[in-house]
Design a protein around this motif. Structure first.
Motif, PDB file in Angstrom:
ATOM      1  N   GLY A  89       0.798  -1.223   0.000  1.00 15.03           N
ATOM      2  CA  GLY A  89       0.000   0.000   0.000  1.00 15.03           C
ATOM      3  C   GLY A  89       0.831   1.274   0.000  1.00 15.03           C
ATOM      4  N   PRO A  90       1.724   1.483   0.987  1.00 13.34           N
ATOM      5  CA  PRO A  90       2.552   2.695   0.966  1.00 13.34           C
ATOM      6  C   PRO A  90       3.430   2.774  -0.276  1.00 13.34           C
ATOM      7  CG  PRO A  90       2.583   1.684   3.134  1.00 13.34           C
ATOM      8  CD  PRO A  90       1.903   0.711   2.233  1.00 13.34           C
ATOM      9  N   ALA A  91       3.927   1.611  -0.744  1.00 11.50           N
ATOM     10  CA  ALA A  91       4.748   1.616  -1.954  1.00 11.50           C
ATOM     11  C   ALA A  91       3.944   2.110  -3.156  1.00 11.50           C
ATOM     12  CB  ALA A  91       5.296   0.214  -2.218  1.00 11.50           C
ATOM     13  N   GLN A  92       2.694   1.675  -3.262  1.00 10.56           N
ATOM     14  CA  GLN A  92       1.844   2.122  -4.355  1.00 10.56           C
ATOM     15  C   GLN A  92       1.562   3.618  -4.283  1.00 10.56           C
ATOM     16  OE1 GLN A  92       2.103   0.134  -6.838  1.00 10.56           O
ATOM     17  NE2 GLN A  92      -0.088   0.018  -7.273  1.00 10.56           N
ATOM     18  N   LEU A  93       1.312   4.115  -3.083  1.00 11.89           N
ATOM     19  CA  LEU A  93       1.039   5.539  -2.926  1.00 11.89           C
ATOM     20  C   LEU A  93       2.246   6.372  -3.349  1.00 11.89           C
ATOM     21  CD1 LEU A  93      -0.708   7.887  -1.906  1.00 11.89           C
ATOM     22  CD2 LEU A  93       0.216   7.474   0.380  1.00 11.89           C
ATOM     23  N   LEU A  94       3.426   5.976  -2.888  1.00 13.74           N
ATOM     24  CA  LEU A  94       4.624   6.764  -3.185  1.00 13.74           C
ATOM     25  C   LEU A  94       5.016   6.674  -4.649  1.00 13.74           C
ATOM     26  CD1 LEU A  94       6.704   5.985   0.026  1.00 13.74           C
ATOM     27  CD2 LEU A  94       5.518   8.106  -0.552  1.00 13.74           C
ATOM     28  N   THR A  95       4.877   5.501  -5.269  1.00 16.98           N
ATOM     29  CA  THR A  95       5.213   5.406  -6.690  1.00 16.98           C
ATOM     30  C   THR A  95       4.233   6.207  -7.543  1.00 16.98           C
ATOM     31  OG1 THR A  95       3.946   3.331  -6.862  1.00 16.98           O
ATOM     32  CG2 THR A  95       6.336   3.156  -6.514  1.00 16.98           C
ATOM     33  N   ALA A  96       2.988   6.344  -7.084  1.00 17.46           N
ATOM     34  CA  ALA A  96       2.012   7.130  -7.837  1.00 17.46           C
ATOM     35  C   ALA A  96       2.318   8.613  -7.758  1.00 17.46           C
ATOM     36  CB  ALA A  96       0.608   6.850  -7.315  1.00 17.46           C
ATOM     37  N   VAL A  97       2.538   9.133  -6.548  1.00 17.20           N
ATOM     38  CA  VAL A  97       2.744  10.577  -6.414  1.00 17.20           C
ATOM     39  C   VAL A  97       4.095  11.005  -6.968  1.00 17.20           C
ATOM     40  CG1 VAL A  97       1.206  10.723  -4.435  1.00 17.20           C
ATOM     41  CG2 VAL A  97       3.660  10.392  -4.049  1.00 17.20           C
ATOM     42  N   ARG A  98       5.054  10.088  -7.050  1.00 13.62           N
ATOM     43  CA  ARG A  98       6.363  10.417  -7.605  1.00 13.62           C
ATOM     44  C   ARG A  98       6.497  10.042  -9.075  1.00 13.62           C
ATOM     45  NH1 ARG A  98       9.643  12.163  -3.689  1.00 13.62           N
ATOM     46  NH2 ARG A  98       9.095  11.682  -1.536  1.00 13.62           N
ATOM     47  N   ARG A  99       5.363   9.671  -9.686  1.00 10.54           N
ATOM     48  CA  ARG A  99       5.292   9.401 -11.123  1.00 10.54           C
ATOM     49  C   ARG A  99       6.195   8.250 -11.556  1.00 10.54           C
ATOM     50  NH1 ARG A  99       2.496  13.336  -9.688  1.00 10.54           N
ATOM     51  NH2 ARG A  99       1.848  15.049 -11.036  1.00 10.54           N
ATOM     52  N   ARG A 100       6.390   7.246 -10.719  1.00  7.36           N
ATOM     53  CA  ARG A 100       7.126   6.044 -11.123  1.00  7.36           C
ATOM     54  C   ARG A 100       6.119   5.088 -11.763  1.00  7.36           C
ATOM     55  NH1 ARG A 100      10.359   9.404  -9.622  1.00  7.36           N
ATOM     56  NH2 ARG A 100      12.130   9.047  -8.214  1.00  7.36           N
ATOM     57  N   ILE A 101       5.727   5.412 -12.984  1.00  9.52           N
ATOM     58  CA  ILE A 101       4.569   4.772 -13.591  1.00  9.52           C
ATOM     59  C   ILE A 101       4.777   3.279 -13.814  1.00  9.52           C
ATOM     60  CG2 ILE A 101       2.999   4.811 -15.551  1.00  9.52           C
ATOM     61  CD1 ILE A 101       2.870   7.241 -13.689  1.00  9.52           C
ATOM     62  N   ARG A 102       5.921   2.893 -14.378  1.00  8.73           N
ATOM     63  CA  ARG A 102       6.144   1.468 -14.654  1.00  8.73           C
ATOM     64  C   ARG A 102       6.169   0.651 -13.371  1.00  8.73           C
ATOM     65  NH1 ARG A 102      10.775   1.323 -19.457  1.00  8.73           N
ATOM     66  NH2 ARG A 102       9.507   2.363 -21.063  1.00  8.73           N
ATOM     67  N   LEU A 103       6.874   1.157 -12.375  1.00  6.19           N
ATOM     68  CA  LEU A 103       6.923   0.448 -11.095  1.00  6.19           C
ATOM     69  C   LEU A 103       5.547   0.404 -10.452  1.00  6.19           C
ATOM     70  CD1 LEU A 103       8.515  -0.970  -8.886  1.00  6.19           C
ATOM     71  CD2 LEU A 103       9.133   1.286  -7.960  1.00  6.19           C
ATOM     72  N   HIS A 104       4.815   1.509 -10.555  1.00  6.97           N
ATOM     73  CA  HIS A 104       3.469   1.564  -9.991  1.00  6.97           C
ATOM     74  C   HIS A 104       2.562   0.523 -10.636  1.00  6.97           C
ATOM     75  CE1 HIS A 104      -0.034   3.409  -8.087  1.00  6.97           C
ATOM     76  NE2 HIS A 104      -0.649   3.352  -9.264  1.00  6.97           N
ATOM     77  N   ARG A 105       2.642   0.391 -11.949  1.00  6.26           N
ATOM     78  CA  ARG A 105       1.811  -0.591 -12.636  1.00  6.26           C
ATOM     79  C   ARG A 105       2.209  -2.018 -12.273  1.00  6.26           C
ATOM     80  NH1 ARG A 105       1.836   2.357 -18.587  1.00  6.26           N
ATOM     81  NH2 ARG A 105       0.195   3.886 -18.123  1.00  6.26           N
ATOM     82  N   ALA A 106       3.506  -2.279 -12.183  1.00  5.06           N
ATOM     83  CA  ALA A 106       3.958  -3.631 -11.842  1.00  5.06           C
ATOM     84  C   ALA A 106       3.511  -4.011 -10.432  1.00  5.06           C
ATOM     85  CB  ALA A 106       5.482  -3.729 -11.970  1.00  5.06           C
ATOM     86  N   LEU A 107       3.721  -3.095  -9.491  1.00 11.01           N
ATOM     87  CA  LEU A 107       3.274  -3.363  -8.123  1.00 11.01           C
ATOM     88  C   LEU A 107       1.753  -3.447  -8.050  1.00 11.01           C
ATOM     89  CD1 LEU A 107       5.637  -1.043  -6.033  1.00 11.01           C
ATOM     90  CD2 LEU A 107       5.781  -3.525  -6.316  1.00 11.01           C
ATOM     91  N   GLY A 108       1.076  -2.681  -8.915  1.00 11.63           N
ATOM     92  CA  GLY A 108      -0.381  -2.718  -8.931  1.00 11.63           C
ATOM     93  C   GLY A 108      -0.924  -4.078  -9.322  1.00 11.63           C
ATOM     94  N   LEU A 109      -0.268  -4.743 -10.265  1.00  8.65           N
ATOM     95  CA  LEU A 109      -0.685  -6.097 -10.645  1.00  8.65           C
ATOM     96  C   LEU A 109      -0.554  -7.058  -9.470  1.00  8.65           C
ATOM     97  CD1 LEU A 109       0.920  -6.363 -14.199  1.00  8.65           C
ATOM     98  CD2 LEU A 109      -1.510  -6.102 -13.662  1.00  8.65           C
ATOM     99  N   VAL A 110       0.557  -6.938  -8.747  1.00  9.22           N
ATOM    100  CA  VAL A 110       0.758  -7.789  -7.567  1.00  9.22           C
ATOM    101  C   VAL A 110      -0.274  -7.458  -6.503  1.00  9.22           C
ATOM    102  CG1 VAL A 110       2.400  -8.468  -5.766  1.00  9.22           C
ATOM    103  CG2 VAL A 110       3.224  -7.978  -8.083  1.00  9.22           C
ATOM    104  N   PHE A 111      -0.522  -6.170  -6.309  1.00 11.18           N
ATOM    105  CA  PHE A 111      -1.490  -5.725  -5.306  1.00 11.18           C
ATOM    106  C   PHE A 111      -2.875  -6.291  -5.607  1.00 11.18           C
ATOM    107  CE2 PHE A 111      -4.701  -2.819  -3.699  1.00 11.18           C
ATOM    108  CZ  PHE A 111      -4.273  -2.534  -2.418  1.00 11.18           C
ATOM    109  N   ALA A 112      -3.336  -6.133  -6.853  1.00 10.10           N
ATOM    110  CA  ALA A 112      -4.678  -6.600  -7.212  1.00 10.10           C
ATOM    111  C   ALA A 112      -4.795  -8.109  -7.046  1.00 10.10           C
ATOM    112  CB  ALA A 112      -4.993  -6.198  -8.657  1.00 10.10           C
ATOM    113  N   ALA A 113      -3.784  -8.854  -7.494  1.00 13.10           N
ATOM    114  CA  ALA A 113      -3.822 -10.315  -7.351  1.00 13.10           C
ATOM    115  C   ALA A 113      -3.871 -10.709  -5.878  1.00 13.10           C
ATOM    116  CB  ALA A 113      -2.607 -10.937  -8.031  1.00 13.10           C
ATOM    117  N   ALA A 114      -3.080 -10.007  -5.051  1.00 13.00           N
ATOM    118  CA  ALA A 114      -3.064 -10.321  -3.623  1.00 13.00           C
ATOM    119  C   ALA A 114      -4.414 -10.030  -2.974  1.00 13.00           C
ATOM    120  CB  ALA A 114      -1.956  -9.529  -2.920  1.00 13.00           C
ATOM    121  N   VAL A 115      -5.073  -8.932  -3.396  1.00 18.07           N
ATOM    122  CA  VAL A 115      -6.394  -8.613  -2.856  1.00 18.07           C
ATOM    123  C   VAL A 115      -7.380  -9.725  -3.181  1.00 18.07           C
ATOM    124  CG1 VAL A 115      -8.386  -7.079  -3.066  1.00 18.07           C
ATOM    125  CG2 VAL A 115      -6.110  -6.117  -2.807  1.00 18.07           C
TER     126      VAL A 115
END
Length: 401
Positions: A89-115
């Motif tokens: 969660g905190p990793a997703q928030l920080l990658t979003a506000v700091r515009r780390r788009i590729r990392l945000h998307r990759a972590l987002g896939l892991v996040f959604a699957a984990a949910v």
């Protein structure tokens, strides 16, 4: 999307959220060890045993052992992935506000699957456990079921918003999803400090106090985070309001009628009812005051979009007591609950359900405005705030590209 770390309060909020998540992750990872091997160490039990009492912890283990035994593997999956989600969660928030788009998307896939997998484990537990046999009883079971549905629904709508080119709506749904996930660590915090306010209560009684406000509290936190990140003063295609004065007047009347039904019902339950009512009304009053003040402040500042979102959520909050009052007889029949249990369950789900509804209405508001814009019926207002989010200046097609 703005940067919440750009202000002192924003930095403090991010630090506090990260600290809670990092502290809870190892608790989630080890929470079910004692149920797989009696006497095995668990960090959460160790902390509670020293901050509250060993008897308080023993009551929790004793109450959960039998229902957990029927669904131990799914619960282990749920708990371990819950710990992982606390880190993501905190990793997703920080990658979003700091515009780390590729990392945000990759972590987002892991996040959604984990949910999805984690909530599947929780669903197996709820299906296999009769409501009256759940930890802290049927009211707790109902609240857990509603939080599960809200979590899965919000992450699904967040994914759809991202895929269809609506990053602002993606942000709102994912913040709400993470808010629902935060009910787990916040409940553990209440296990730690509520016994100091109510000495002698069991963990089951503490749980009933907590469910009076946890769903509403986390969804309110998600709204505050949303507004802190969205610095736009206008959204393309939006004109007028969906929450004019007459609508808010009617919402106030409906809310008053709901409270008129709920308050006497709680007071009739004696000391426990008064305790539960206090746990429900104090956070409700605070949320109402904040929403009303923020809406008025946005009007004075000429921030039409912020005012609209605050007012839509205020209307939803006002309708929550009416929804809860209507749900009491529904839960009595649908889940076969007695009147007192149905009352606790209905009050526990009202705030979260209506906050979820408010995010849905906000999403429809944005979609309707952009559809009108696409058809050429309204002009596209330029963003009035320097540095406003990309979604304020781009059409859905441009965002998708």
């Amino acid at each position: 999307m703005g940067r919440p770390t750009g202000t002192r309060r924003g930095r403090a909020a991010v630090v506090a959220l990260t600290a809670v998540c990092l502290a809870y992750a190892p608790i989630a990872f080890t929470e079910l060890w004692p149920y797989t091997r009696p006497g095995a160490p668990a960090l959460g039990e160790w902390v509670l045993g020293r901050t509250v009492s060993p008897e308080f912890v023993a009551g929790a283990v004793r109450d959960r052992t039998a229902p957990y035994a029927r669904s131990l593997v799914p619960l282990i999956v749920h708990s371990v992935l819950g710990g992982l989600l606390m880190l993501l969660g905190p990793a997703q928030l920080l990658t979003a506000v700091r515009r780390r788009i590729r990392l945000h998307r990759a972590l987002g896939l892991v996040f959604a699957a984990a949910v999805y997998v984690s909530m599947a484990g929780a669903a197996v537990y709820l299906v296999r456990t009769p409501p009256e046999q759940a930890f802290s009883g049927a009211a707790f079971w109902v609240v857990l079921a509603v939080i599960l549905v809200g979590t899965v629904g919000s992450v699904t709508l967040g994914i759809l918003a991202a895929l269809t080119g609506f990053p602002d709506l993606h942000q709102r749904w994912l913040l709400l999803c993470y808010g629902f996930l935060m009910t787990a660590p916040l409940l553990r915090l209440e296990w730690g400090f509520l016994p100091a306010l109510y000495p002698g209560l069991t963990i089951q009684e503490i749980n009933r106090i907590a469910i009076m406000h946890l769903g509403a509290l986390v969804s309110f936190g998600a709204l505050l985070a949303t507004r802190a990140l969205d610095r736009r003063t206008a959204v393309p295609g939006l004109t007028g309001t969906w929450a004019p004065g007459p609508v808010l007047v009617l919402a106030h009347l409906a809310g008053a009628a709901g409270l008129a039904a709920l308050v006497p019902a709680f007071l009739d339950q004696g000391a426990e009812g008064r305790r539960l009512l206090l746990a429900h009304l104090v956070p409700y009053a605070v949320a109402y005051a904040v929403l009303a003040v923020r809406a008025a402040g946005a009007r004075r500042a000429g921030n039409g979009w912020a005012r609209e979102e605050w007012r839509l959520h205020l209307a939803a909050l006002l309708l929550a007591p009416a929804f809860s009052a209507v749900m009491v007889p529904v839960l009595e029949r649908a889940v076969d609950l007695d009147r007192a249990t149905a009352l606790v369950a209905a009050a526990g789900i009202g705030g979260g359900v209506l906050a979820y509804t408010a995010v849905a209405v906000v999403s429809l508001r944005v979609l309707a405005g952009r559809e009108l814009l696409r058809r050429g019926r309204t002009p596209a207002p330029p963003p009035k705030t320097p540095g406003a989010g990309l979604a304020a200046a781009r059409t859905p097609g441009e965002e998708a590209r």
